[in-house]
Design a protein around this motif. Structure first.
Motif, PDB file in Angstrom:
ATOM      1  N   ALA A 238       0.883  -0.993   0.109  1.00 40.21           N
ATOM      2  CA  ALA A 238      -0.010  -0.046  -0.017  1.00 40.21           C
ATOM      3  C   ALA A 238       0.747   1.175  -0.165  1.00 40.21           C
ATOM      4  O   ALA A 238       0.483   2.251  -0.820  1.00 40.21           O
ATOM      5  CB  ALA A 238      -0.902  -0.066   1.273  1.00 40.21           C
ATOM      6  N   THR A 239       1.975   1.223   0.722  1.00 40.53           N
ATOM      7  CA  THR A 239       2.968   2.352   0.853  1.00 40.53           C
ATOM      8  C   THR A 239       3.532   2.835  -0.675  1.00 40.53           C
ATOM      9  O   THR A 239       3.567   3.804  -1.001  1.00 40.53           O
ATOM     10  CB  THR A 239       4.143   1.972   1.912  1.00 40.53           C
ATOM     11  N   GLN A 240       4.034   1.431  -1.181  1.00 46.68           N
ATOM     12  CA  GLN A 240       4.613   1.575  -2.474  1.00 46.68           C
ATOM     13  C   GLN A 240       3.461   2.217  -3.583  1.00 46.68           C
ATOM     14  O   GLN A 240       4.086   3.071  -4.463  1.00 46.68           O
ATOM     15  CB  GLN A 240       5.234   0.239  -2.948  1.00 46.68           C
ATOM     16  N   GLU A 241       2.245   1.901  -3.467  1.00 48.45           N
ATOM     17  CA  GLU A 241       1.373   2.241  -4.597  1.00 48.45           C
ATOM     18  C   GLU A 241       1.022   3.697  -4.065  1.00 48.45           C
ATOM     19  O   GLU A 241       0.899   4.331  -5.156  1.00 48.45           O
ATOM     20  CB  GLU A 241       0.081   1.569  -4.517  1.00 48.45           C
ATOM     21  N   GLU A 242       1.173   4.082  -2.930  1.00 51.53           N
ATOM     22  CA  GLU A 242       0.690   5.454  -2.805  1.00 51.53           C
ATOM     23  C   GLU A 242       1.901   6.175  -3.115  1.00 51.53           C
ATOM     24  O   GLU A 242       1.810   7.495  -3.685  1.00 51.53           O
ATOM     25  CB  GLU A 242       0.709   5.815  -1.164  1.00 51.53           C
ATOM     26  N   LEU A 243       3.277   5.943  -2.905  1.00 45.54           N
ATOM     27  CA  LEU A 243       4.305   6.475  -3.667  1.00 45.54           C
ATOM     28  C   LEU A 243       4.424   6.716  -5.297  1.00 45.54           C
ATOM     29  O   LEU A 243       4.718   7.653  -5.636  1.00 45.54           O
ATOM     30  CB  LEU A 243       5.557   5.844  -3.158  1.00 45.54           C
TER      31      LEU A 243
END
Length: 634
Positions: A238-243
């Motif tokens: 989820a963090t990577q997709e937000e980045l």
């Protein structure tokens, strides 16, 4: 004649020296690949699920069932339990839609039973059955607002010999019913159709292997798991997709792969551009290779964030491997003689300069100067299971000892990283970590067949030796804060060579033995049964933990000799066991009877336990072990 080499110093295996030692022509390396987990997912459906299946059809006599996966692979089963690959043949043409009074939904695929007029089956959002030529339809797969087969149906076949035998294919695999859709069983257990696309986390500590599937999202194979992958919520994903969403807006580009190492961020776009930031994204340095196509993958070195690799397509469809050693100012093409394998993934080990790529033809590797502008060696294919298969992702563990490959349809495979044959390494035998040595501990030498070993003035017993890995025991007599192992091993030239290995030495350096899936070697003290997710530990019982690195024992015991079956020596250091960070009573800590370099720690479980996974750790002489996961049952 012997050669003295050094393992473990910063100067070892400088890229230029290593490259000069390798032949210019490519070699095929035979890796010992093993699969982690299986190819099914436990998703609370009628049976374990699999990957997407596009088409399904019977042979004319009904004795064989064929299917085509979403990846285009064709398989056949004759016993409805095992699947065999077949050369892709022409898929049967779509059946004409029979005349019906009404369809259960728009665009539903309707199939007629061969022997019973008026009996129809259909697939769309659900699976349907009609007894009256379509005047009315019964929903066979929805229950309480959800599909028991997962939905996403794409095809249906009726047996030419049995009107009640139907098979449906969809987003979550293939399913069969022998009673006209009243009950269902999956046919996914032995079907190699796991659509793994990315490796999210490697096994280690108390966590399991996590991957990204095309149809399920994040799933995990937990330590000790025996049945199937299980869907999980993955915060990193989820963090990577937000980045990625942030970078698409900030850089005004179709950002795809990204890599983060320290304060450095690298990003690639589907139109062939690369960006690099060394200050957590405040400023960016662009790079646009001439004639580039989509960026397939980006890797950044955690040891030196200024070093990164990228797999970038060109206008002709070939994928090139680029490297930077200056934080993205310049990118050098190291593709060299790499065959056109449609590279999808790239990873590397900075210390040795090993570079690995995965693509439609398996895995290849080379050595490159990852600290400067030096040349690269020829690319070599890795033989074994992934060879010739589509590889979507590659990862090396943090120590560069194990290579993991995400193979389309077949799941995750791992092997000792082949660069260890050129760059041998000494690790703890229990968990392949680089923790300090201790008296009596068991060590593994990766990449060398060891003939003899010495620790100072003491001989270190060699317990097993193969070209890929050897095991030695640290003598009980060693003392001090450091240790130098002198190894006589078969080198790359086939001659005996001497390798000096410098290691930190502690009074104790405990490590719990784990298998390659991360499951600890913990037994039920009463039955001797190995505990795992299917056989959990019970409240009030006693567990036995197999470990190494607990140090000296009393009375003294000779190195290289299995522990005695009666009155085994006890560990001198104070040993503690923690379950979810709460101490357990330790009933004994001894040399494991019948084993060399193994210790056995026995602990008493509480009378009241919470069911499910728990973190297990031991401590000896104030030093902590690896953290592992066991399963509990009240």
């Amino acid at each position: 004649m012997c050669r003295i080499a050094t393992i473990g110093r910063g100067s070892r295996l400088a890229a230029a020296a290593l490259l000069a030692s390798l032949a210019a022509e490519a070699q095929t390396f035979h890796a010992d690949w093993r699969r982690l987990g299986n190819t099914t997912v436990e998703a609370s459906l009628a049976s374990p699920a699999g990957g997407p299946v596009e088409r399904v059809w019977y042979s004319s006599d009904g004795r064989q069932l064929f299917l085509r996966t979403a990846s285009g692979n064709v398989f056949v089963t004759r016993d409805f339990e095992t699947w065999d690959p077949v050369t892709p043949a022409a898929t049967p043409a779509e059946e004409d839609t029979p005349p019906v009074r009404s369809a259960p939904e728009a665009a539903a695929r309707i199939r007629r039973a061969p022997h019973r007029p008026g009996l129809l089956y259909a697939v769309g959002r659900a699976v349907y059955r009609s007894e009256d030529a379509g005047a009315s339809w019964a929903n066979l797969t929805d229950y309480a607002g959800a599909s028991i087969l997962g939905g996403g149906f794409r095809d249906l076949a009726v047996s030419p010999e049995n009107d009640q035998e139907i098979v449906v294919a969809g987003r979550f695999g293939v399913w069969r019913s022998l009673d006209g859709g009243l009950s269902w069983s999956g046919l996914n257990r032995s079907l190699p159709n796991l659509p793994v696309r990315r490796i999210l986390r490697l096994p280690g500590g108390a966590g399991g292997m996590r991957v990204l599937l095309e149809n399920f999202g994040a799933v995990e194979w937990a330590p000790g798991e025996k049945t199937a992958w299980r869907p999980v919520a993955d915060e990193t994903l989820a963090t990577q997709e937000e980045l990625r969403r942030t970078l698409r807006s900030l850089l005004a580009a179709p950002i795809g792969p990204i890599a983060v190492a320290g304060d450095s961020i690298y990003a690639g776009s589907s139109d062939g551009r690369l960006w690099a930031s060394s200050d957590r994204g405040r400023t960016w340095r662009p790079f646009a290779p001439a004639g580039a196509g989509a960026v397939r993958d980006v890797f950044a070195s955690a040891d030196n964030p200024r070093t990164a690799l990228a797999a970038v397509g060109d206008a002709g469809g070939r994928v090139h491997v680029l490297k930077t050693t200056n934080g993205g100012i310049f990118w050098d093409d190291i593709t060299g003689d790499l065959p056109d394998v449609a590279t999808r993934a790239v990873t590397a080990d900075l210390a040795s300069g090993a570079v690995y790529v995965g693509g439609d033809a398996g895995v290849y590797f080379t050595f490159a100067d990852l600290r400067g502008a030096g040349v690269s060696t020829a690319w070599s294919p890795l033989a074994g299971r992934p060879a010739g298969r589509r590889v979507f992702d590659l990862e090396l563990d943090a120590s560069g000892n194990q290579l993991f490959a995400a193979v389309d349809g077949e799941g995750i495979y791992s092997t000792m990283a082949p660069h260890r044959f050129f760059d041998p390494k000494v690790v703890n035998a229990a968990d392949f970590s680089s923790r300090p040595a201790s008296p009596g501990a068991l060590l593994s030498v990766l990449g060398r067949r060891v003939a003899s070993a010495r620790a100072g003035t003491w001989m270190a017993p060699v317990l097993a030796a193969s070209p890929a890995e050897s095991q030695i025991q640290v003598p009980f007599e060693v003392a001090g804060n450091s240790l130098t192992l002198a190894l006589m091993a078969v080198g790359g030239s086939g001659r005996l060579e001497r390798y000096d290995v410098g290691l930190a030495l502690r009074r104790a350096a405990p490590a719990i033995f784990v298998d390659r899936d991360g499951a600890p070697m913990v037994l039920d003290a009463d039955t001797g049964v190995l505990l795992d997710a299917m056989t959990p530990a019970r409240s009030g019982g006693r567990i036995q933990i197999l470990a190494t690195g607990l140090g000296k024992v009393q009375p003294d015991w000779p190195s290289g000799l299995p522990g005695p079956l009666e009155n085994p020596p006890r560990v001198v250091a104070e040993v503690r066991v923690y379950l979810d960070r709460e101490p357990l009573p330790v009933t004994r800590a001894i040399l494991a009877p019948g084993y060399v370099g193994f210790y056995l720690v026995e602990a008493q479980l509480p009378e009241i336990l919470n069911a499910g996974p728990a973190e297990l750790m031991i401590e000896a002489g104030g030093e902590q072990s690896n953290r592992t996961r066991i399963y509990l049952e009240p």
